[in-house]
Design a protein around this motif. Structure first.
Motif, mmCIF file in Angstrom:
data_model
loop_
_atom_site.group_PDB
_atom_site.id
_atom_site.type_symbol
_atom_site.label_atom_id
_atom_site.label_comp_id
_atom_site.label_asym_id
_atom_site.label_seq_id
_atom_site.Cartn_x
_atom_site.Cartn_y
_atom_site.Cartn_z
ATOM 1 N N SER A 160 -3.414 9.625 -8.773
ATOM 2 C CA SER A 160 -2.377 9.596 -7.750
ATOM 3 C C SER A 160 -2.284 8.192 -7.137
ATOM 4 C CB SER A 160 -2.698 10.605 -6.646
ATOM 5 O OG SER A 160 -1.850 10.410 -5.535
ATOM 6 N N PRO A 161 -1.082 7.731 -6.771
ATOM 7 C CA PRO A 161 -0.953 6.439 -6.093
ATOM 8 C C PRO A 161 -1.391 6.477 -4.632
ATOM 9 C CG PRO A 161 1.191 7.484 -6.238
ATOM 10 C CD PRO A 161 0.242 8.360 -7.020
ATOM 11 N N ASP A 162 -1.662 7.657 -4.085
ATOM 12 C CA ASP A 162 -1.974 7.786 -2.663
ATOM 13 C C ASP A 162 -3.095 6.828 -2.259
ATOM 14 O OD1 ASP A 162 -0.089 9.724 -2.555
ATOM 15 O OD2 ASP A 162 -1.462 11.411 -2.264
ATOM 16 N N LYS B 43 0.830 -1.205 0.000
ATOM 17 C CA LYS B 43 0.000 0.000 0.000
ATOM 18 C C LYS B 43 0.865 1.255 0.000
ATOM 19 C CE LYS B 43 -4.087 2.089 2.135
ATOM 20 N NZ LYS B 43 -5.078 2.011 3.235
ATOM 21 N N HIS B 44 0.483 2.203 -0.848
ATOM 22 C CA HIS B 44 1.153 3.493 -0.901
ATOM 23 C C HIS B 44 0.622 4.364 0.237
ATOM 24 C CE1 HIS B 44 2.564 7.348 -2.536
ATOM 25 N NE2 HIS B 44 3.377 6.636 -3.301
ATOM 26 N N SER B 45 1.463 5.230 0.721
ATOM 27 C CA SER B 45 1.030 6.144 1.784
ATOM 28 C C SER B 45 -0.046 7.106 1.274
ATOM 29 C CB SER B 45 2.224 6.951 2.307
ATOM 30 O OG SER B 45 2.799 7.717 1.264
ATOM 31 N N GLY B 46 -0.748 7.732 2.200
ATOM 32 C CA GLY B 46 -1.767 8.715 1.833
ATOM 33 C C GLY B 46 -3.160 8.118 1.784
#
Length: 372
Positions: free
Chosen positions: A59-61, A47-50
């Motif tokens: 966005s990957p967030d 999991k990407h942060s955010g």
């Protein structure tokens, strides 16, 4: 010519044509597939942060990256034999290794389906149809990017032949289809990595496949050899290993028994070995294993491919000896010595691949692995 002789000649010709036609029809008869499909197995997700928001749609967030799994395509013929075959490809390759040959003949996929085996063709993690990766490819792997400027390197490394300037020259004694289209198909069969090459991760995924499918036979090629050995450490469902010119990544030996490798002209691609705990290595002694090596292998040659595979053949002999020393059942077959000549590194696609498959099928039968 008298009438009796003529009648007998016509009858003999008719019988010959009948036999030929029956044989040709049998060889070309349809393969009846009872079941086929494809799936992914193993792998990770990160999991990407955010926090995900449609306001930042690209966005990957807050989003997960899925990857590091294995892709499998399978076919099960009607009245299949008990144990299917799982095909592990080599480095910078894909399941195409086992499909049609470079000149369009049946590859091992179809040949072993005709012999009654279910087949599972895989793309190992981070390559081909399993190209999703949770880690970016680094600079250490030369096969990880595009464009892939390695036509001469890979042609020579595979012992297909050599080059005159930019012109490929197949060895005179090679069983490789020596025409421009087959050579073109060969060069277009390479597959670049989309992430780091991690053979323990590859073995984890392959073991997960064996646990999903159940007891099966493992075929491996080239760099896939080390994946085969390590898979046995992770699952009890490998019934046998058939390895076609394993090498390019380490052979495994018990701790304290790792032998020296012969020096290679190109040191980074020479044979190598690594230590594993004896308890792991002993699992290789519980199943039958056979290794096949082809022609044009010579550790004393100035041809880098011939020399490299000379170092690998030497290490393979030491590997087989170690397994048998610990009570195992390993065999190494040098094909020229048993009358099958001219094989390149891609022996499963050479002009004599049917004869090689018959040799393998006889070995499987001798180990009781051809039952329905």
């Amino acid at each position: 010519m008298n009438g009796k002789f003529l009648r007998n000649a016509i009858l003999g010709l008719s019988l010959s044509v009948g036999i030929f036609t029956a044989s040709a029809v049998d060889a070309a008869k349809p393969i009846v597939i009872q079941e086929q499909g494809s799936f992914a197995v193993g792998g990770n997700k990160v999991k990407h942060s955010g926090v995900f928001s449609q306001d930042k749609f690209l966005s990957p967030d807050g989003q997960f990256a899925f990857g590091d799994h294995l892709y499998a395509f399978y076919q099960i013929p009607k009245n299949a034999k008990k144990y299917p075959i799982i095909f592990q490809h080599g480095g910078a390759q894909s399941k195409r290794t086992w499909e049609s040959t470079m000149d369009g003949r049946d590859g091992f996929q179809n040949i072993f389906l005709r012999k009654g085996y279910g087949v599972y063709l895989i793309d190992q993690p981070r390559i081909g149809e399993a190209g999703l990766s949770t880690e970016a490819a680094g600079d250490a792997n030369p096969w990880a990017g595009n464009p892939l400027y390695y036509d001469k390197t890979l042609f020579i490394l595979s012992r297909v032949g050599t080059f005159d300037g930019d012109t490929p020259r197949v060895f005179d004694n090679a069983a490789f289809p020596n025409d421009a289209e087959s050579i073109e198909q060969f060069q277009r069969s390479w597959t670049n990595y989309t992430g780091e090459l991690d053979n323990d991760l590859n073995a984890d995924a392959l073991a997960a496949l064996f646990d999903k499918v159940g007891p099966s036979i493992l075929f491996g090629h080239s760099m896939g050899g080390t994946v085969c050995w390590r898979t046995v450490f992770r699952t009890d469902n490998v019934k046998a290993i058939v390895a076609f010119e394993p090498g390019g990544t380490p052979f495994v030996f018990p701790e304290g028994e790792v032998p020296e490798a012969l020096p290679a002209l190109c040191a980074p691609i020479g044979a190598s070995a690594m230590a594993v705990p004896l308890k792991d290595f002993m699992k290789l002694t519980k199943i039958p294993i056979v290794l096949y090596y082809g022609d044009n292998i010579d550790v004393n040659s100035n041809h880098v491919g011939k020399n490299k595979w000379g170092t690998e053949l030497d290490m393979a002999k030491k590997f087989v000896a170690a397994i048998n020393r610990h009570g195992g059942d390993a065999t190494l077959v040098e094909l020229p010595k048993v009358g099958l000549k001219g094989n390149t590194h891609f022996l499963m696609g050479d002009l004599n691949n049917q004869e090689l498959a018959d040799l393998v099928a006889d070995w499987l039968k001798s180990k009781g692995l051809d039952k329905r």
